[in-house]
Design a protein around this motif. Structure first.
Motif, PDB file in Angstrom:
ATOM      1  N   GLU A  98       0.860  -1.179   0.000  1.00 39.20           N
ATOM      2  CA  GLU A  98       0.000   0.000   0.000  1.00 39.20           C
ATOM      3  C   GLU A  98       0.897   1.230   0.000  1.00 39.20           C
ATOM      4  O   GLU A  98       1.832   1.308   0.797  1.00 39.20           O
ATOM      5  CB  GLU A  98      -0.891   0.017   1.242  1.00 39.20           C
ATOM      6  CG  GLU A  98      -1.975  -1.034   1.245  1.00 39.20           C
ATOM      7  CD  GLU A  98      -2.906  -0.871   2.439  1.00 39.20           C
ATOM      8  OE1 GLU A  98      -2.925   0.231   3.035  1.00 39.20           O
ATOM      9  OE2 GLU A  98      -3.597  -1.837   2.777  1.00 39.20           O
ATOM     10  N   LEU A  99       0.610   2.169  -0.879  1.00 34.00           N
ATOM     11  CA  LEU A  99       1.366   3.416  -0.917  1.00 34.00           C
ATOM     12  C   LEU A  99       0.575   4.516  -0.237  1.00 34.00           C
ATOM     13  O   LEU A  99      -0.584   4.762  -0.577  1.00 34.00           O
ATOM     14  CB  LEU A  99       1.669   3.816  -2.369  1.00 34.00           C
ATOM     15  CG  LEU A  99       2.560   2.884  -3.190  1.00 34.00           C
ATOM     16  CD1 LEU A  99       2.784   3.461  -4.580  1.00 34.00           C
ATOM     17  CD2 LEU A  99       3.898   2.643  -2.490  1.00 34.00           C
ATOM     18  N   TRP A 100       1.191   5.146   0.747  1.00 36.81           N
ATOM     19  CA  TRP A 100       0.636   6.327   1.381  1.00 36.81           C
ATOM     20  C   TRP A 100       1.529   7.502   1.023  1.00 36.81           C
ATOM     21  O   TRP A 100       2.708   7.325   0.700  1.00 36.81           O
ATOM     22  CB  TRP A 100       0.596   6.179   2.906  1.00 36.81           C
ATOM     23  CG  TRP A 100      -0.332   5.141   3.434  1.00 36.81           C
ATOM     24  CD1 TRP A 100      -1.133   4.299   2.719  1.00 36.81           C
ATOM     25  CD2 TRP A 100      -0.552   4.829   4.812  1.00 36.81           C
ATOM     26  NE1 TRP A 100      -1.830   3.479   3.557  1.00 36.81           N
ATOM     27  CE2 TRP A 100      -1.499   3.780   4.861  1.00 36.81           C
ATOM     28  CE3 TRP A 100      -0.046   5.334   6.009  1.00 36.81           C
ATOM     29  CZ2 TRP A 100      -1.950   3.228   6.054  1.00 36.81           C
ATOM     30  CZ3 TRP A 100      -0.496   4.784   7.208  1.00 36.81           C
ATOM     31  CH2 TRP A 100      -1.441   3.742   7.229  1.00 36.81           C
ATOM     32  N   CYS A 101       0.991   8.697   1.096  1.00 40.17           N
ATOM     33  CA  CYS A 101       1.815   9.868   0.814  1.00 40.17           C
ATOM     34  C   CYS A 101       1.372  11.047   1.680  1.00 40.17           C
ATOM     35  O   CYS A 101       0.283  11.597   1.494  1.00 40.17           O
ATOM     36  CB  CYS A 101       1.725  10.253  -0.664  1.00 40.17           C
ATOM     37  SG  CYS A 101       2.808  11.632  -1.104  1.00 40.17           S
ATOM     38  N   THR A 102       2.213  11.419   2.638  1.00 38.06           N
ATOM     39  CA  THR A 102       1.947  12.616   3.433  1.00 38.06           C
ATOM     40  C   THR A 102       2.270  13.827   2.563  1.00 38.06           C
ATOM     41  O   THR A 102       3.297  13.875   1.900  1.00 38.06           O
ATOM     42  CB  THR A 102       2.822  12.645   4.697  1.00 38.06           C
ATOM     43  OG1 THR A 102       4.161  12.269   4.356  1.00 38.06           O
ATOM     44  CG2 THR A 102       2.293  11.694   5.744  1.00 38.06           C
ATOM     45  N   GLU A 103       1.356  14.799   2.567  1.00 38.48           N
ATOM     46  CA  GLU A 103       1.520  15.975   1.717  1.00 38.48           C
ATOM     47  C   GLU A 103       1.593  17.247   2.546  1.00 38.48           C
ATOM     48  O   GLU A 103       1.059  17.318   3.648  1.00 38.48           O
ATOM     49  CB  GLU A 103       0.355  16.088   0.732  1.00 38.48           C
ATOM     50  CG  GLU A 103       0.446  15.151  -0.433  1.00 38.48           C
ATOM     51  CD  GLU A 103      -0.524  15.517  -1.545  1.00 38.48           C
ATOM     52  OE1 GLU A 103      -0.257  15.158  -2.695  1.00 38.48           O
ATOM     53  OE2 GLU A 103      -1.548  16.163  -1.249  1.00 38.48           O
ATOM     54  N   ARG A 104       2.231  18.240   1.966  1.00 33.90           N
ATOM     55  CA  ARG A 104       2.364  19.549   2.596  1.00 33.90           C
ATOM     56  C   ARG A 104       2.565  20.578   1.499  1.00 33.90           C
ATOM     57  O   ARG A 104       3.079  20.254   0.419  1.00 33.90           O
ATOM     58  CB  ARG A 104       3.570  19.532   3.556  1.00 33.90           C
ATOM     59  CG  ARG A 104       3.693  20.741   4.469  1.00 33.90           C
ATOM     60  CD  ARG A 104       4.911  20.573   5.360  1.00 33.90           C
ATOM     61  NE  ARG A 104       5.035  21.641   6.332  1.00 33.90           N
ATOM     62  CZ  ARG A 104       6.054  21.780   7.169  1.00 33.90           C
ATOM     63  NH1 ARG A 104       7.036  20.899   7.154  1.00 33.90           N
ATOM     64  NH2 ARG A 104       6.098  22.783   8.029  1.00 33.90           N
ATOM     65  N   ASP A 105       2.178  21.810   1.730  1.00 28.38           N
ATOM     66  CA  ASP A 105       2.373  22.868   0.751  1.00 28.38           C
ATOM     67  C   ASP A 105       3.846  22.966   0.364  1.00 28.38           C
ATOM     68  O   ASP A 105       4.736  22.874   1.226  1.00 28.38           O
ATOM     69  CB  ASP A 105       1.897  24.201   1.343  1.00 28.38           C
ATOM     70  CG  ASP A 105       2.085  25.347   0.370  1.00 28.38           C
ATOM     71  OD1 ASP A 105       1.277  25.477  -0.558  1.00 28.38           O
ATOM     72  OD2 ASP A 105       3.069  26.101   0.549  1.00 28.38           O
ATOM     73  N   VAL A 106       4.118  23.121  -0.924  1.00 29.47           N
ATOM     74  CA  VAL A 106       5.497  23.154  -1.416  1.00 29.47           C
ATOM     75  C   VAL A 106       6.316  24.235  -0.725  1.00 29.47           C
ATOM     76  O   VAL A 106       7.475  24.008  -0.342  1.00 29.47           O
ATOM     77  CB  VAL A 106       5.526  23.354  -2.946  1.00 29.47           C
ATOM     78  CG1 VAL A 106       6.949  23.659  -3.423  1.00 29.47           C
ATOM     79  CG2 VAL A 106       5.009  22.113  -3.658  1.00 29.47           C
TER      80      VAL A 106
END
Length: 212
Positions: A98-106
């Motif tokens: 399973e691929l998860w991806c934590t994101e944040r403003d560049v």
């Protein structure tokens, strides 16, 4: 933050560093075997992840079967895993994980990365030359934007991924250092070619002092 997998498959967080990966890993320790192996900053490898992340992760991935000895249900994060999106789509589609991806403003990623570089003297430890130091903000932004674009297009290319933004993480603390004006951080790296190592070290030490 709480997340579970019904069949306890291996989970890989491909979110970039400084997006909450450390805090999420600590939260996952209550449910999973967490595997984190940071990249040694005192090596050419770390430098390559900045200058040519696609080539860096391709070389790392091809060196051996990276999932062969990973226990079922483990949670993998940091190290080279954030660069997995730069691998070919066929490779990613073939993974039984399973691929998860934590994101944040560049902009937030770049600011946090620059603070991190200043605090731990990464530019010096990685052996960045003058021009690379001067372009550090641009290089970090280029990598973050390319990463975001790859992940954004995953669904259309048949690569399932679970996106975890600030709202998903809830009270999980996102990696951050005390605030410092971006201009002040960049000043640390924008020194003239004639600047001595002593002056460079002093500038980085001053920035680290301000950051706490």
């Amino acid at each position: 933050f709480k997340a579970s997998s019904s069949n306890m498959r291996i989970v890989i967080n491909v979110g970039l560093w400084r997006t909450g990966t450390t805090s999420l890993a600590e939260a996952q320790r209550r449910q999973r075997n967490v595997i984190r192996k940071p990249i040694d900053a005192d090596t050419a490898t770390m430098k390559r992840t900045l200058l040519d992340p696609r080539a860096a992760v391709a070389e790392w991935w091809s060196a051996q079967d990276r999932l062969a000895d990973v226990p079922e249900g483990s949670y993998l994060t940091d190290g080279f895993w954030p660069l997995l999106p730069f691998l070919p789509d066929d490779t990613l589609r073939g993974l039984d994980v399973e691929l998860w991806c934590t994101e944040r403003d560049v902009d937030e990623i770049v600011r946090s990365e620059l603070q991190h570089y200043a605090r731990w003297q990464l530019a010096t430890r990685m052996g960045l030359d003058f021009q690379q130091r001067a372009d550090l903000g641009t290089l970090l932004r280029k990598r973050a934007v390319a990463h975001a674009n790859r992940v954004k297009n995953f669904p259309a290319r048949g690569v399932p991924v679970r996106i975890l933004g600030r709202a998903d993480l809830g009270k999980t603390r996102i990696n951050a250092n005390p605030p410092l004006p971006l201009e002040g951080i960049l000043l640390t790296f924008r020194l003239t070619p004639r600047t001595t190592t002593t002056t460079t070290d002093h500038a980085e030490a001053t920035t680290r002092h301000v950051l706490g």
